[in-house]
Design an enzyme around this catalytic site. Structure first.
Site, PDB file in Angstrom:
ATOM      1  N   GLU A 178     -11.462  -1.214   0.511  1.00  0.00           N
ATOM      2  CA  GLU A 178     -10.005  -0.843   0.269  1.00  0.00           C
ATOM      3  C   GLU A 178      -9.643  -1.345  -1.193  1.00  0.00           C
ATOM      4  OE1 GLU A 178      -7.164  -1.564   3.473  1.00  0.00           O
ATOM      5  OE2 GLU A 178      -5.901  -0.213   2.477  1.00  0.00           O
ATOM      6  N   TYR A 231       2.609  -7.535  10.456  1.00  0.00           N
ATOM      7  CA  TYR A 231       1.301  -7.091   9.701  1.00  0.00           C
ATOM      8  C   TYR A 231       0.536  -6.292  10.793  1.00  0.00           C
ATOM      9  CZ  TYR A 231      -2.869  -7.124   6.755  1.00  0.00           C
ATOM     10  OH  TYR A 231      -4.021  -6.615   6.133  1.00  0.00           O
ATOM     11  N   HIS A 286     -10.144  -2.629   9.911  1.00  0.00           N
ATOM     12  CA  HIS A 286      -9.440  -1.518  10.267  1.00  0.00           C
ATOM     13  C   HIS A 286      -9.842  -0.053   9.489  1.00  0.00           C
ATOM     14  CE1 HIS A 286      -6.318  -1.291   6.538  1.00  0.00           C
ATOM     15  NE2 HIS A 286      -7.401  -2.332   6.366  1.00  0.00           N
ATOM     16  N   HIS A 299      -5.255 -11.555   3.168  1.00  0.00           N
ATOM     17  CA  HIS A 299      -3.704 -11.635   2.917  1.00  0.00           C
ATOM     18  C   HIS A 299      -2.948 -12.805   3.542  1.00  0.00           C
ATOM     19  CE1 HIS A 299      -4.126  -7.539   1.083  1.00  0.00           C
ATOM     20  NE2 HIS A 299      -4.648  -7.107   2.357  1.00  0.00           N
ATOM     21  N   HIS A 302       0.907  -1.421  -0.026  1.00  0.00           N
ATOM     22  CA  HIS A 302      -0.065   0.075  -0.040  1.00  0.00           C
ATOM     23  C   HIS A 302       0.831   1.224  -0.046  1.00  0.00           C
ATOM     24  CE1 HIS A 302      -3.001  -2.855   0.638  1.00  0.00           C
ATOM     25  NE2 HIS A 302      -3.753  -2.592   1.600  1.00  0.00           N
ATOM     26  N   ASP A 308      -9.105  -8.117   6.594  1.00  0.00           N
ATOM     27  CA  ASP A 308      -7.788  -7.916   6.728  1.00  0.00           C
ATOM     28  C   ASP A 308      -7.144  -8.444   8.309  1.00  0.00           C
ATOM     29  OD1 ASP A 308      -6.840  -6.811   4.645  1.00  0.00           O
ATOM     30  OD2 ASP A 308      -7.527  -4.651   4.927  1.00  0.00           O
ATOM     31  N   ASP A 320      -7.531  -2.878  -2.689  1.00  0.00           N
ATOM     32  CA  ASP A 320      -6.873  -4.162  -2.820  1.00  0.00           C
ATOM     33  C   ASP A 320      -7.719  -5.346  -2.799  1.00  0.00           C
ATOM     34  OD1 ASP A 320      -6.761  -3.341  -0.113  1.00  0.00           O
ATOM     35  OD2 ASP A 320      -5.337  -4.759   0.423  1.00  0.00           O
ATOM     36  N   HIS A 369     -14.897  -5.455   2.328  1.00  0.00           N
ATOM     37  CA  HIS A 369     -14.066  -4.161   2.605  1.00  0.00           C
ATOM     38  C   HIS A 369     -13.725  -3.436   1.213  1.00  0.00           C
ATOM     39  CE1 HIS A 369     -10.862  -1.869   4.244  1.00  0.00           C
ATOM     40  NE2 HIS A 369     -10.103  -2.619   4.183  1.00  0.00           N
TER      41      HIS A 369
END
Ligand SMILES: Cc1cc2nc3c(=O)[nH]c(=O)nc-3n(C[C@H](O)[C@H](O)[C@H](O)COP(=O)(O)O)c2cc1C
Length: 400
Positions: free
Chosen positions: A81, A193, A146, A226, A24, A165, A83, A79
């Site tokens: 985000e 992480y 998050h 991930h 990111h 995540d 990705d 999510h």
């Protein structure tokens, strides 16, 4: 990578990003990463999450090996985000889903990411379910774990939880499960992480795990977005690690973070480290020019003390220190002891500024802050060594 069957009728359809080294754009990911997404087939067919737009062709290829895209009935957005939602618009266009499930906070933000006015949005409140036939998708809102929009998707009949995540690690592998790789390595990467992404939301982690326990969620497969997935006994192991991380327990370790122009501050760092080591504390000396801020944060994460050093530079501290401190403070480390030191030439603001950083991070400060004019002499080295010993004693008392 080809799709991987996780359970009957459930496949991993994610992608492996072997070359990602800067997750990111701000965190080191020296071993690459994966973006995990899932296809669930039943009387109804569902896709949970997508992958970054740059991987669209791989993703389409993977999903298409399992189903014709128009046959996908539901898309779940755990999510927003990019990705995880990078291929969402394309999938909506190709699949024409009957329903798109998203959390209440996700629904509020969706239009700020996509032109979605005609999308068949269904707001998934925590605990809501949709039947696929024999399997069910059940949604749990995990606001601020998050991002505000995050949610988990559970497939109770398959004892499977897709945790967005949470529980992730940045590791590109051909293996998909944690029990196929080194446990030590996966734990280390999960901690890294957590330290660099999840740490500020630790209270939310504690509440989420307590909530999952309170509803007796029976899970034997835990699937973060991930890295490796956890199954069998590893599920409890990963949850226990998250309980520990969220408590922000500290160890008998000190991290000395410093920068220097002409090595005076560095010499002081070495003298402080000697005092710490002689008291049995494990020390990491980290020059901000030699260490990425992610690696520094990974060491700060479980350290008992954070010791900051900088010379005075233009009435301030060196810019590399300000950079690292901005990053570390944002990740809200808790329960730390702090101390500071530095060399100066004439005005000497360095330790005052470093002390303010320690105060902003609520660290318990050990005095004295040591400020040396130009080159440290024998007496200053002694003072630094003694400061190291005092910090060591404070760490041991705190961790006793
Ligand atoms: C570009 C530059 C700016 C400096 N600005 C200040 C300053 O504003 N106030 C001060 O007390 N010393 C200042 N100094 C002096 C350094 O703090 C001093 O040389 C110190 O001993 C350097 O420590 P180091 O060996 O750890 O780099 C400056 C030095 C340089 C090279």
């Amino acid at each position: 990578m080809r799709p991987v069957q996780i359970k009957e009728g459930i496949h991993w359809v994610g992608v492996v990003d072997w070359n990602c080294r800067n997750f990111h754009g701000y965190a080191l990911s020296s071993k690459g990463t994966t973006y995990n997404a899932f296809y669930v087939e039943d009387e109804k067919r569902a896709l949970v999450d997508t992958v970054p737009a740059a991987f669209e062709s791989q993703f389409l290829c993977s999903v298409s090996q399992l189903t014709e895209l128009e046959k996908i009935d539901y898309i779940v957005v755990n999510h927003l985000e990019p990705d995880h939602s990078g291929c969402l618009a394309r999938m909506v266009e190709l699949c024409k889903p009957e329903k798109i499930f998203i959390s209440p906070m996700g629904a509020k933000s969706l239009a700020t990411f996509f032109d979605c006015k005609d999308w068949p949005i269904v707001i998934a409140n925590s605990g809501d379910e949709i039947s696929l036939g024999k399997k069910t998708l059940r949604f749990y809102e995990t606001k601020m774990l998050h991002w505000p929009d995050n949610m988990f998707t559970c497939i109770p009949e398959a004892k499977m939880l897709i945790s967005s995540d949470a529980f992730g690690q940045n590791w590109a592998t051909s293996e998909r499960f944690a029990d196929e790789v080194s446990k030590e390595k996966v734990t280390d990467l999960m901690a890294q992480y957590y330290a660099n992404i999840v740490n500020p939301y630790s209270p939310k982690v504690t509440k989420t795990i307590e909530f999952l326990e309170s509803i007796n969620l029976d899970i034997d497969t835990l699937c973060p977005d991930h890295g490796l997935m956890f199954r069998g006994e590893d599920v409890a192991y990963a949850c226990q690690k998250y309980v520990e991380y969220a408590e922000q327990r500290t160890t008998n370790k000190a991290v000395i973070i410093y920068d220097t122009m002409w090595k005076s501050t560095e010499r002081m760092a070495n003298a402080i480290a000697s005092g710490l080591a002689d008291e049995g504390i494990s020390v990491r000396i980290m020059n901000v020019k030699a260490n990425h801020h992610s690696d520094i944060m990974s060491e700060v994460f479980d350290a008992g003390a954070v010791i900051l050093g900088s010379p005075t530079h233009n009435n301030g501290i060196l810019p590399g220190m300000a950079d690292v401190l901005t990053y570390v403070k944002g990740l809200r480390p808790q329960n730390k002891i702090g101390a500071c030191f530095g060399s100066f030439g004439w005005s000497g603001e360095c330790v005052k500024i470093l002390r303010e950083w320690l105060e902003k991070m609520n660290m318990e400060i050990i005095d004295p802050n040591i400020k040396v004019k130009n080159r440290p002499d024998h007496k200053s080295y002694e003072e630094c060594y003694e400061l190291g010993r005092e910090i060591a004693k404070a760490i041991k008392i705190k961790n006793a």
